[in-house]
Design a protein around this motif. Structure first.
Motif, short mmCIF file in Angstrom:
data_model
loop_
_atom_site.label_atom_id
_atom_site.label_comp_id
_atom_site.label_asym_id
_atom_site.label_seq_id
_atom_site.Cartn_x
_atom_site.Cartn_y
_atom_site.Cartn_z
N GLY A 190 -7.40 17.64 -24.37
CA GLY A 190 -7.52 16.92 -23.11
C GLY A 190 -7.16 15.48 -23.38
O GLY A 190 -6.76 15.12 -24.49
N ALA A 191 -7.23 14.66 -22.37
CA ALA A 191 -6.91 13.25 -22.54
C ALA A 191 -7.81 12.46 -21.62
O ALA A 191 -7.69 12.55 -20.40
N LEU A 192 -8.72 11.73 -22.20
CA LEU A 192 -9.74 11.03 -21.44
C LEU A 192 -9.13 10.08 -20.42
O LEU A 192 -9.52 10.03 -19.26
N LEU A 246 -6.20 10.13 -18.98
CA LEU A 246 -5.60 10.86 -17.88
C LEU A 246 -6.68 11.36 -16.93
O LEU A 246 -6.56 11.28 -15.70
N GLU A 247 -7.78 11.88 -17.50
CA GLU A 247 -8.88 12.39 -16.67
C GLU A 247 -9.43 11.27 -15.79
O GLU A 247 -9.70 11.48 -14.60
#
Lengths: 556, 333
Positions: free
Chosen positions: B61-63, B65-66
């Motif tokens: 995931g990518a913090l 981006l979130e």
């Protein structure tokens, strides 16, 4: 198909030996025979199949009602049925599809069957309660069918007072009882799923190694437990008012009709999440498997389910912006409705990102999931229109609302249900469905759905109110389009019904893990043995380690 | 022209506001839906499964981006919220100079009463370019008064008055729909708003005059003997109703209530519910003696009652003989 037994497969699971000549493996379907072995079973897998059969029957009946509605709406006047019949028809459609199909659909079939398997359990925590939930459901279903075929009910699925408590001359009381029974059945299942998730996880199955389907079933079950009693209470009060003349909702008796709307939507808005959260769980399982990647943003998807479950309780009055609530109440409920849209958006973005640099194959379950994302996104975006107060005043109680919630519940939930059915069919039956037909059905359903419901958004903004038997002539072309779409949709639903039955006998043997999926439910033979696993599995890693599995496969 | 209408007629000031927000939302959601669809298709094709394809990398995931895709939608949502709330707020604040017209819904018709006493069924004549306030109630179940061309709708509830308003901008005939399901003939509970030029409207009013609502209410006030107690010369028994409307009234139990339509209605049907400070709960109920149309006339009379205008009892309206039949109720058709 070859079976990949990755080194990351939880230790200690023995796959059943390949069937040798004269020696058939024992599984849950052939462990016992006869009607008693089904009607008195406490095996969660058999109960799931009982649910599958009864839900399919209800879906067909609800679908027939929808067919008649759409046929009747081909013309603005000059009708094939009487207005009363039409009113009973849309009531039957709504009550059956919501209380007797959508609420139960994914939890009672796939939750029941796979939640224990996904966490490495032998059964649900309360097997007999599980069977009881099916019987309560059947009691409700028999009751509602008795009502519908024996005269009908015309209140709509919303039972608004004082129409339902005073004005309607149809069989309201037994309908209320049937809906309450369906609610109880869902409470039993929810209780079972929550306790099972807490108590029966296999060694090593920590909360953050739970498959996302389990997270979403867990969130859903909490909503069911907390909201359903309010619905039961509200419906019983309607019954008491109707039967005994006690003034609760009827202003002529000193009651308040808007109070009913508050109580009703306090359940029925969260019920939307009861219906769609499980679908989101299904999508979160299928996408990683067919993209061969771990899911993007596991924590965000898991916690957005919880976020939806919590905030979803605080938005009910957005169904009542024109119902005479105060301006300030309307402002607060509008704001909260926008907040609940954020976690849904997060999920959509994460699923999409999961595909990035994956190895994507578009088999039927995946096609259904992509369809789900598309239709759910459109349903969610049109929710933004409805939450905007000024726009809602115009489109409330029109076909815009009808289209919106069908995008969420049919485009979303039923599409994911189809995906789940195809994804887990090999595990449940030991047979593959015909892949080509599956893809065709998925595409037909998608196209038919769009054709049916997209025109309804236009109709709604033009001002065609819902539940209209006669309508203004300028609405006809769009209604004909919608009916044409519905007939395509009907073909799309009839197709899987046919080839899935066909596959039971003639389908290719599936093997334990036709999709090379990582979940625990795939680490046991298909169909699974009566107690799921030969030995309790030990879990050593997260649920979607496809990358590691692929590496192991290419090395080994 | 495309044979199918895609957008409804726009005939009120509200409609402009709603349409602007609607088109913005259409553009926004069209853009988002298209982006998602294109991304899904692009990823499905670009990263389709190939025998010799690269192994998918492990991306947790990518913090950042979130955070971006949580916060940006949230900000946009808050903007839409404010925009929609503004329009709703306007809709709930009728201008002071609006003409007040009463609408009663019943299974399955709309009955309209104009301040000048003109009555109509399933039609509503209004002037163009002038705000009109509707005060609505229902005789039976919940209905909803919906005029798509005005982008306006309000649920009509029994035993309670709700109001809404509009400012028509274009002469013509527009649909009225009942949009809250109300039984067998729900879809037949339709009518038309007739928006007229001022001159035509005046002519129409003149041709349908039957004596104003307030005047009719005054007759009822005398006939039902309200005047016996609610008059200046018998102050001790019941409050005088002059200049009552819109005032805050202190009650016997210490509460205060704003004298609006609902209060007046309740005090006629259920007098002990809110007794004015300094008076005894001696008034009998008029439930069953006053129908919805008469109720509106009484309310309109009380709303327009100014200081010194309370009628005095005259011999023209003697007290009813004991056992006299109650005023005849309108029979539903």
């Amino acid at each position: 198909m070859s079976i990949i037994t990755s080194p990351f497969r939880p230790q200690g699971i023995a796959l059943a030996p390949a069937p040798g000549p004269g020696r058939r493996p024992v599984h849950y379907l052939n462990a016992a025979y006869g009607v008693r072995s089904w009607l008195l079973t406490t095996d969660h897998k058999r109960i799931a199949l009982l649910y599958l059969v009864s839900l399919t029957l209800m879906f067909i009946i609800g679908g027939l009602a929808a067919t008649l509605i759409r046929l009747d709406l081909l013309t603005p006047s000059n009708k094939m049925m009487h207005a009363d019949t039409y009113n009973k028809m849309f009531s039957a459609h709504g009550i059956i599809m919501i209380f007797f199909f959508l609420v139960a659909a994914i939890p009672a079939v796939f939750g029941n069957f796979f939640l224990p398997m996904m966490i490495g359990a032998r059964d649900l925590a309360f097997p007999r309660l599980n069977l009881a939930s099916w019987y309560v459901y059947v009691a409700g279903a028999v009751m509602i069918l008795w009502v519908i075929f024996g005269g009908g009910v015309d209140t709509g699925w919303t039972f608004y007072t004082p129409y339902s408590s005073k004005s309607s001359h149809t069989q309201v009381l037994p309908t209320l009882v049937a809906a309450v029974l369906a609610g109880f059945s869902s409470v039993f299942t929810a209780l079972n799923l929550i306790v099972t998730t807490h108590r029966l996880r296999a060694p090593g199955m920590t909360w953050f190694r739970l498959p996302l389907f389990v997270w979403s079933m867990y969130a859903t079950s909490f909503i069911v437990l907390l909201a359903t009693p309010v619905l039961a209470m509200a419906l019983i009060l309607v019954g008491v008012e109707r039967a005994c003349g006690v003034g609760i909702f009827d202003p002529a008796l000193g009651g308040d009709p808007v109070l009913f709307q508050h109580l009703f939507w306090f359940y029925s808005h969260p019920a939307v999440y009861i219906m769609v959260l499980p679908a989101m769980g299904v999508v979160s399982e299928i996408i990683p498997c067919f993209a061969r990647k771990n899911v993007f943003g596991y924590g965000f998807i898991a916690f957005s389910s919880i976020g939806i479950a919590v905030v979803g309780f605080l938005v009910w009055a957005h169904h009542m912006f024109v119902a005479g609530i105060s301006v300030y109440a309307a402002l607060i409920f509008s704001l909260l409705s926008y907040l609940v849209a954020v976690p849904s958006a997060i999920k959509v973005f994460n699923w999409t990102a999961t595909l990035y640099r994956g190895s994507v194959s578009l088999q039927t379950p995946m096609l259904c999931c992509l369809g789900f994302i598309g239709l759910f996104t459109m349903g969610g975006l049109t929710g933004l229109f409805l939450a905007a107060l000024a726009v809602d005043v115009h489109v409330h109680d029109t076909y815009f609302v009808i289209a919106h919630f069908h995008f969420i519940m049919v485009g979303g939930t039923v599409m994911a249900y189809m995906g789940a059915l195809h994804y887990w069919w090999p595990k449940m039956t030991g047979r593959m469905y015909p892949e080509g037909l599956g893809r065709i059905a998925a595409v037909i359903i998608f196209v038919g759905f769009i054709l049916t419901f997209l025109p309804q958004f236009v109709l709604g903004y033009l001002g065609m109110p819902r539940r209209y038997h006669f309508y203004a002539p300028e609405f006809q072309v769009l209604n004909v389009l919608s009916t044409a779409g519905a007939s395509i949709l009907a073909v799309g639903y009839a197709l899987p019904l046919t080839y899935l039955l066909w596959s039971l006998r003639w389908g290719e043997k599936a093997g334990p893990n036709p999709w090379n999926a990582t979940g625990l439910e795939w680490q046991t033979p298909s169909p699974p043995p009566p107690h799921n696993f030969a030995e309790t599995p030990v879990v050593t890693c997260g649920p979607y380690e496809y990358t590691l599995q692929e590496e192991a496969a290419s090395v080994g | 022209m495309f044979p199918v209408p895609l957008f409804p007629e726009n005939a009120s000031t509200t409609a402009d506001h709603v349409d602007r927000l609607y088109f913005f939302l259409l553009a926004l959601s069209g853009y988002v839906a298209l982006m998602i669809a294109l991304l899904l298709i692009y990823f499905s094709v670009r990263y389709r499964r190939r025998a010799d394809g690269p192994r998918p990398p492990r991306i947790e995931g990518a913090l950042r981006l979130e955070i971006v895709w949580s916060v940006v939608p949230l900000l946009i949502f808050l903007g839409i919220f404010a925009w929609g709330a503004h329009g709703y707020f306007v809709l709930t604040q009728p201008p002071d100079d609006a003409i007040e017209i009463y609408v009663v819904g019943k299974q399955w018709m709309w009955k309209v009463q104009h301040p000048g006493g003109q009555r109509e069924i399933n039609e509503l004549h209004v002037p163009v370019n002038q705000p009109v306030k509707l005060i609505l109630t229902s005789e039976d179940v919940v209905h909803s008064f919906f005029v798509p061309a005005f982008r306006n709708k309000v649920d009509v509830l029994p035993n309670r008055y709700v109001s809404t308003w509009f400012h028509a901008t274009k002469p013509g005939r527009y649909h009225i729909f009942c949009s809250q399901y109300c039984g067998t003939n729900h879809s037949g509970m339709v009518g038309e708003v007739v928006v007229m030029e001022q001159a035509d409207y005046d002519e129409w009013l003149g041709g349908h005059s039957e004596g104003s609502l307030a005047l009719e209410g005054r007759k009822l006030f005398l006939k039902l003997q309200c005047v016996t107690c609610h008059s200046a010369d018998s102050r001790a028994r019941a409050p005088v109703l002059e200049d009552l409307y819109g005032r805050d009234v202190p009650l016997r139990d210490g509460r205060t209530v704003r004298a609006n339509e609902d209060y007046i209605r309740e005090s006629i049907l259920d007098p002990p519910a809110k007794v004015v400070a300094g008076f005894e709960p001696i008034m009998p109920t008029y439930k069953g003696q006053v129908n919805e149309d008469e109720m509106i006339q009484l309310i309109e009379f009380i709303k327009n009652l100014r200081a010194g205008q309370t009628p005095t009892r005259t011999e023209e309206t003697p007290p009813p003989a004991v056992g006299a039949p109650a005023p005849k109720k309108e029979t539903p058709r």
